[in-house]
Design a protein around this motif. Structure first.
Motif, mmCIF file in Angstrom:
data_model
loop_
_atom_site.group_PDB
_atom_site.id
_atom_site.type_symbol
_atom_site.label_atom_id
_atom_site.label_comp_id
_atom_site.label_asym_id
_atom_site.label_seq_id
_atom_site.Cartn_x
_atom_site.Cartn_y
_atom_site.Cartn_z
ATOM 1 N N ALA A 175 4.908 63.394 -36.289
ATOM 2 C CA ALA A 175 3.823 64.380 -36.345
ATOM 3 C C ALA A 175 3.751 64.971 -37.753
ATOM 4 O O ALA A 175 2.666 65.138 -38.317
ATOM 5 N N MET A 176 4.919 65.256 -38.325
ATOM 6 C CA MET A 176 4.945 65.777 -39.702
ATOM 7 C C MET A 176 4.380 64.734 -40.684
ATOM 8 O O MET A 176 3.756 65.078 -41.678
ATOM 9 N N ILE A 185 6.536 62.217 -46.388
ATOM 10 C CA ILE A 185 7.411 62.466 -45.238
ATOM 11 C C ILE A 185 8.869 62.135 -45.524
ATOM 12 O O ILE A 185 9.771 62.769 -44.974
ATOM 13 N N THR A 186 9.114 61.164 -46.383
ATOM 14 C CA THR A 186 10.518 60.789 -46.619
ATOM 15 C C THR A 186 11.244 61.924 -47.354
ATOM 16 O O THR A 186 12.408 62.213 -47.076
ATOM 17 N N VAL A 187 10.531 62.570 -48.263
ATOM 18 C CA VAL A 187 11.131 63.698 -48.997
ATOM 19 C C VAL A 187 11.301 64.886 -48.049
ATOM 20 O O VAL A 187 12.338 65.548 -48.020
ATOM 21 N N LEU A 188 10.275 65.109 -47.225
ATOM 22 C CA LEU A 188 10.334 66.219 -46.268
ATOM 23 C C LEU A 188 11.519 66.042 -45.305
ATOM 24 O O LEU A 188 12.298 66.969 -45.079
ATOM 25 N N ALA A 189 11.667 64.821 -44.772
ATOM 26 C CA ALA A 189 12.746 64.554 -43.807
ATOM 27 C C ALA A 189 14.106 64.771 -44.456
ATOM 28 O O ALA A 189 15.015 65.364 -43.860
ATOM 29 N N LYS A 190 14.236 64.312 -45.687
ATOM 30 C CA LYS A 190 15.504 64.468 -46.395
ATOM 31 C C LYS A 190 15.807 65.953 -46.583
ATOM 32 O O LYS A 190 16.935 66.412 -46.328
ATOM 33 N N ALA A 191 14.790 66.685 -46.953
ATOM 34 C CA ALA A 191 14.994 68.106 -47.250
ATOM 35 C C ALA A 191 15.361 68.904 -46.001
ATOM 36 O O ALA A 191 16.280 69.722 -46.036
ATOM 37 N N ILE A 192 14.673 68.665 -44.885
ATOM 38 C CA ILE A 192 15.026 69.453 -43.686
ATOM 39 C C ILE A 192 16.345 68.972 -43.089
ATOM 40 O O ILE A 192 17.080 69.730 -42.481
ATOM 41 N N GLY A 193 16.651 67.703 -43.296
ATOM 42 C CA GLY A 193 17.865 67.122 -42.710
ATOM 43 C C GLY A 193 19.154 67.709 -43.255
ATOM 44 O O GLY A 193 20.198 67.635 -42.607
ATOM 45 N N ARG A 211 21.767 72.383 -38.721
ATOM 46 C CA ARG A 211 21.203 72.656 -37.395
ATOM 47 C C ARG A 211 20.131 71.630 -37.052
ATOM 48 O O ARG A 211 19.841 71.383 -35.895
ATOM 49 N N ILE A 212 19.536 71.038 -38.063
ATOM 50 C CA ILE A 212 18.496 70.021 -37.827
ATOM 51 C C ILE A 212 19.136 68.633 -37.882
ATOM 52 O O ILE A 212 19.002 67.852 -36.950
ATOM 53 N N GLY A 213 19.857 68.362 -38.960
ATOM 54 C CA GLY A 213 20.539 67.060 -39.078
ATOM 55 C C GLY A 213 19.591 65.975 -39.545
ATOM 56 O O GLY A 213 18.405 65.985 -39.230
ATOM 57 N N SER A 214 20.105 65.023 -40.291
ATOM 58 C CA SER A 214 19.206 64.039 -40.900
ATOM 59 C C SER A 214 18.978 62.804 -40.035
ATOM 60 O O SER A 214 18.087 62.010 -40.303
ATOM 61 N N ARG A 215 19.759 62.652 -38.955
ATOM 62 C CA ARG A 215 19.615 61.406 -38.194
ATOM 63 C C ARG A 215 18.431 61.486 -37.235
ATOM 64 O O ARG A 215 18.054 62.546 -36.777
ATOM 65 N N PHE A 216 17.836 60.307 -36.979
ATOM 66 C CA PHE A 216 16.665 60.225 -36.101
ATOM 67 C C PHE A 216 15.477 60.993 -36.667
ATOM 68 O O PHE A 216 14.658 61.534 -35.937
#
Ligand code: UGA
Length: 438
Positions: free
Chosen positions: A224-225, A236-244, A248-253
């Motif tokens: 969705a993001m 999205i790849t940068v966003l996922a890395k940053a929140i991961g 509490r969020i974690g980078s997997r999945f």
């Protein structure tokens, strides 16, 4: 329970074959029972009817010890003390609910042969409440036996590791005796420090669907993001890395792309919705409908990019699809997003050619009309567009310069955000990926 105790495993598909071989490797005598004589014959020869890294070798090794056997004859389970039910619970043909035919018939098939004190242990993923009703069924058919639930969390591609070194063991039991039997069976795994969770039957069943629902939610969240990134001009790849990085969020999945498929996540969230509705708790899992919708939309988004990159009318184009399985290191094509996209493009008139390192035959069985190539070279030859849809390691190793000399048009869409974009761009490719606008 002594290591020379006998276990039975009812249903020798992915879960059952893995469980049988792994339990044998712990020292138990294991009888694998399956109603399909062809599967039994293959397994008895040490051959796997599906691909799973390392499992065929383990199977052959365990058969050679004499501890592991396979049969279609249910009466042979009479020797076993513990019976693991590992049959499938597919989505029913006429709705979202799980089809429980196989679980119910497995329990009735073994019931006449259960010895005094035998424990039947369900491992299949079932709607909450199933274990309780199976236990009641068993109390009628074999009052001297008991039933427990022990959900399985193994991932395809990591089946042995997840069985022998799981991150937790969950058992749903109604008495201490059943818990102790399972503790004895899993003693070598518990000795590794594996967390042990005793639950009631309903909670044990729910743990499994809750876990898969959470994983599906994580994937659909990031997809969705990715849609928002596309709309807003983000990556999205940068966003996922940053929140991961937030533990509490974690980078997997959080790998954005064409979404989840396979024999578990899609059908499990649907069965959960169906069961919650029966229980009057549909509002609590209503969000799963959106998770499913986001997931299916990811497939559509790829097709939209294809039409934008090529043309609305796809009939004049050759599209090379890399990947048919629902994920790498598996030959499973059930509800595969990659194959679904390939089929939709084929139906739209494109000349689609699909390659996969392990999934061609299962894919061909499902969609005999599709064209398949046994080498990447044949697949991409003269292609107008390449779609990278399952992130096999060998696709990441492809040299864009070499591939560039084979295709008609240097254009690729990475549906898994797994390729090195700069490498491909430097080699002169037009490179698109879901959720990356720049
Ligand atoms: C899943 C669960 O991960 C297991 O814990 C569970 O035991 C199993 O279902 C089951 O119920 O039997 P599996 O179906 O083998 O295991 O596959 P996953 O590794 O969970 O991947 C599912 C799908 O999600 C794949 O299509 C994969 O490509 C996709 N995915 C995964 C993403 O799109 N993004 C990610 O970040 C991760």
């Amino acid at each position: 329970m002594a290591m020379n105790s006998t276990l039975s495993v009812i249903g020798c598909g992915y879960l059952g074959a893995t469980h049988a071989a792994c339990m044998s490797s712990l020292g138990f005598s294991v009888i694998g029972v399956d109603t399909d004589p062809k599967k039994v014959a293959m397994l008895s020869r040490g051959e796997l009817p599906f691909y799973e890294p390392g499992l065929e070798a383990l199977l052959a090794q365990e058969i050679a010890t004499g501890r592991l056997t396979f049969t279609s004859d249910f009466s042979t389970v009479a020797d076993a003390d513990v019976h693991f039910v590992c049959v499938g619970t597919p989505q029913s043909k006429d709705g979202l609910a799980a089809d429980l035919t196989y679980v119910k018939s497995a329990v009735s098939a073994i019931a006449p042969f259960l010895k005094e004190g035998a424990l039947v242990v369900g491992k299949s993923t079932v709607p909450v409440g199933t274990a309780q009703s199976l236990r009641e069924q068993l109390m009628q058919l074999a009052p001297a036996a008991d039933l427990a639930w022990n959900p399985e969390f193994l991932r395809e591609g990591f089946a042995i590791e997840d069985t022998l070194t799981p991150n937790r063991l969950v058992v749903g039991v109604v008495n201490d005796r059943a818990e102790q039997i399972l503790k004895d069976v899993y003693a070598p795994i518990l000795a590794l420090g594996t967390p042990w969770i005793r639950a009631d039957l309903a909670t044990a069943e729910l743990v499994k669907v809750a876990a898969n629902s959470f994983l599906a939610t994580k994937i659909s969240f990031i997809n969705a993001m990715a849609e928002v990134c596309e709309a807003a001009g983000g990556d999205i790849t940068v966003l996922a890395k940053a929140i991961g990085y937030d533990p509490r969020i974690g980078s997997r999945f959080l790998q954005a792309g064409i979404g989840f498929g396979g024999g578990c996540l899609p059908k499990d969230i649907r069965a959960f919705m169906a069961r919650a509705e029966e229980l009057g708790a549909q509002q609590a899992v209503e969000f799963l409908r959106e998770i499913d919708a986001i997931n299916l939309r990811a497939r559509q988004r790829v097709i939209d990019v294809v039409r934008t990159d090529l043309s609305e009318d796809l009939t004049a184009y050759k599209i090379a699809v890399l990947g048919a399985t629902f994920k790498p290191d598996s030959d499973d094509v059930r509800d595969s997003p990659a194959l679904d996209i390939a089929m939709q493009l084929h139906a739209a008139g494109a000349n689609v050619v699909v390659h996969d390192p392990k999934g061609i035959e299962p894919a061909r069985k499902r969609f005999p009309d599709l064209n398949f190539a046994h080498s990447v070279t044949d697949c991409v030859k003269d292609a107008d567009l390449i779609l990278h849809l399952t992130e096999w390691k060998e696709y990441r190793a492809l040299d864009p310069l070499v591939i560039g000399n084979l295709v008609k048009n240097k254009m690729i869409i990475d549906g898994r955000n797994a390729l090195d974009r700069e490498l491909w761009r430097d080699a002169g490719w037009k490179f698109h990926a879901l959720g990356r606008t720049n």
